[in-house]
Design an enzyme around this catalytic site. Structure first.
Site, PDB file in Angstrom:
ATOM      1  N   THR A  29      60.561  53.973  13.083  1.00 25.93           N
ATOM      2  CA  THR A  29      60.873  53.435  11.280  1.00 25.93           C
ATOM      3  C   THR A  29      61.289  54.372  10.717  1.00 25.93           C
ATOM      4  O   THR A  29      61.616  54.035  10.257  1.00 25.93           O
ATOM      5  CB  THR A  29      58.544  53.678  10.967  1.00 25.93           C
ATOM      6  N   GLY A  83      56.899  58.644   9.824  1.00 27.21           N
ATOM      7  CA  GLY A  83      56.112  57.790  10.240  1.00 27.21           C
ATOM      8  C   GLY A  83      55.250  58.339  10.656  1.00 27.21           C
ATOM      9  O   GLY A  83      54.627  59.898  10.692  1.00 27.21           O
ATOM     10  N   ASP A  85      51.052  57.264  13.421  1.00 21.32           N
ATOM     11  CA  ASP A  85      50.490  56.949  13.925  1.00 21.32           C
ATOM     12  C   ASP A  85      49.367  56.117  14.366  1.00 21.32           C
ATOM     13  O   ASP A  85      48.609  54.772  14.465  1.00 21.32           O
ATOM     14  CB  ASP A  85      49.674  57.541  15.676  1.00 21.32           C
ATOM     15  N   GLY A  98      55.322  61.068  19.451  1.00 23.11           N
ATOM     16  CA  GLY A  98      57.330  61.870  19.534  1.00 23.11           C
ATOM     17  C   GLY A  98      57.080  62.888  19.603  1.00 23.11           C
ATOM     18  O   GLY A  98      58.366  64.379  19.961  1.00 23.11           O
ATOM     19  N   GLU A 104      57.198  68.476  11.674  1.00 21.84           N
ATOM     20  CA  GLU A 104      56.953  67.563  10.870  1.00 21.84           C
ATOM     21  C   GLU A 104      55.772  68.198   9.642  1.00 21.84           C
ATOM     22  O   GLU A 104      56.379  68.042   8.738  1.00 21.84           O
ATOM     23  CB  GLU A 104      56.492  66.382  11.575  1.00 21.84           C
TER      24      GLU A 104
HETATM   25  O1  5RP Z   1      55.218  61.609  14.751  1.00 25.40           O
HETATM   26  C1  5RP Z   1      55.892  60.838  14.906  1.00 25.40           C
HETATM   27  C2  5RP Z   1      56.791  61.558  16.556  1.00 25.40           C
HETATM   28  O2  5RP Z   1      55.991  62.847  16.526  1.00 25.40           O
HETATM   29  C3  5RP Z   1      56.193  59.472  14.621  1.00 25.40           C
HETATM   30  O3  5RP Z   1      56.808  59.288  13.785  1.00 25.40           O
HETATM   31  C4  5RP Z   1      54.928  58.837  14.846  1.00 25.40           C
HETATM   32  O4  5RP Z   1      54.404  58.424  16.418  1.00 25.40           O
HETATM   33  C5  5RP Z   1      54.708  57.572  14.478  1.00 25.40           C
HETATM   34  O5  5RP Z   1      56.276  56.828  15.446  1.00 25.40           O
HETATM   35  P1  5RP Z   1      57.130  55.307  15.318  1.00 25.40           P
HETATM   36  O6  5RP Z   1      57.061  55.300  13.910  1.00 25.40           O
HETATM   37  O7  5RP Z   1      57.913  54.985  16.088  1.00 25.40           O
HETATM   38  O8  5RP Z   1      56.013  53.907  15.667  1.00 25.40           O
END
Ligand code: 5RP
EC number: 5.3.1.6
Length: 226
Positions: A29, A83, A85, A98, A104
């Site tokens: 995202t 983004g 989860d 990720g 982050e």
């Molecule tokens: O925390 C993250 C990476 O460490 C991402 O922001 C989270 O997994 C959301 O990813 P996506 O937008 O692909 O669903």
């Protein structure tokens, strides 16, 4: 789903202003946001700098024409965009699918405004309902920490690589444990508690730090604020 991600990414541009330093999150995202931000900088000739949270966001930012700086080159981060989860009704988050959760959190904790981009499938009543909590750990300690997590009624699995043999290695050279909790009563308490285990670098509960959550729904983008 991709359309919902693009819609929230576009909406997040309304938080961007000239002369800003912007934390750039990781994931699919945020990738839309980074590309759109690059276009906006070019079109409006903005002086904006990005602070990436991962190799993924750094490479994409450079490719998108966003000047990149590191945390030690700035005094203040105006906004961060990323983004998540899972998002609970108090805007507590689980992040880290990720494996970029440590950088982050370092950057998003310091941002003036932290804006989260999700689609409606990420909204949950209680954190941990669908997703495990990713925990970045020092490699030598992974098994001991996985056993210790049983005290919290969590079952932890070492995250394995895809297109790589053996465990996932984070951008910081560590392992990731994915911990499935029976129940997370108090996200802030759990976040603090997990970080007291020696060998834990950081965990993917982000309690009390999101300011705005933009949710992509079939009826448009909804804005949730704390
Ligand atoms: O925390 C993250 C990476 O460490 C991402 O922001 C989270 O997994 C959301 O990813 P996506 O937008 O692909 O669903």
């Amino acid at each position: 789903m991709e359309e919902l991600k693009k819609a929230v990414a576009k909406e997040a541009l309304s938080f961007v202003d000239d002369d800003m330093v912007i934390g750039l999150g990781t994931g699919s995202t945020t990738a839309y946001f980074i590309k759109l931000l690059g276009e906006l900088i070019r079109e409006e000739e903005l002086e904006v700098y990005g602070i990436p949270t991962s190799h993924q966001s750094r490479l994409l930012a450079i490719e998108s024409g966003i000047p990149v700086i590191s945390l030690d080159e700035t005094d203040a981060i105006d906004i961060a965009v990323d983004g998540a989860d899972e998002v609970d009704p108090n805007l507590n988050l689980i992040k880290g699918r990720g494996a970029a959760l440590t950088m982050e959190k370092i950057i998003e904790y310091r941002a003036g405004t932290f804006i989260v981009l999700v689609d409606e499938s990420k909204l949950v009543e209680r954190l941990g309902e669908k997703m495990p909590v990713p925990i970045e750990v020092i490699p030598a300690a992974w098994r001991a920490i996985a056993e210790e997590l049983e005290v919290f009624n969590a079952k932890a699995e070492l995250r394995m690589g895809v297109k790589k043999d053996g465990p996932v290695i984070t951008d910081n050279g560590n392992f990731i444990l994915d911990a499935k909790f029976e129940r997370i009563e108090d996200p802030l308490d759990m976040e603090i508690e997990l970080n007291t285990i020696p060998g834990v670098v950081e965990n993917g509960i982000f309690a009390d730090i999101a300011d705005v959550v933009l949710v992509g729904t079939r009826d448009g983008v909804k804005k949730l604020e704390r």
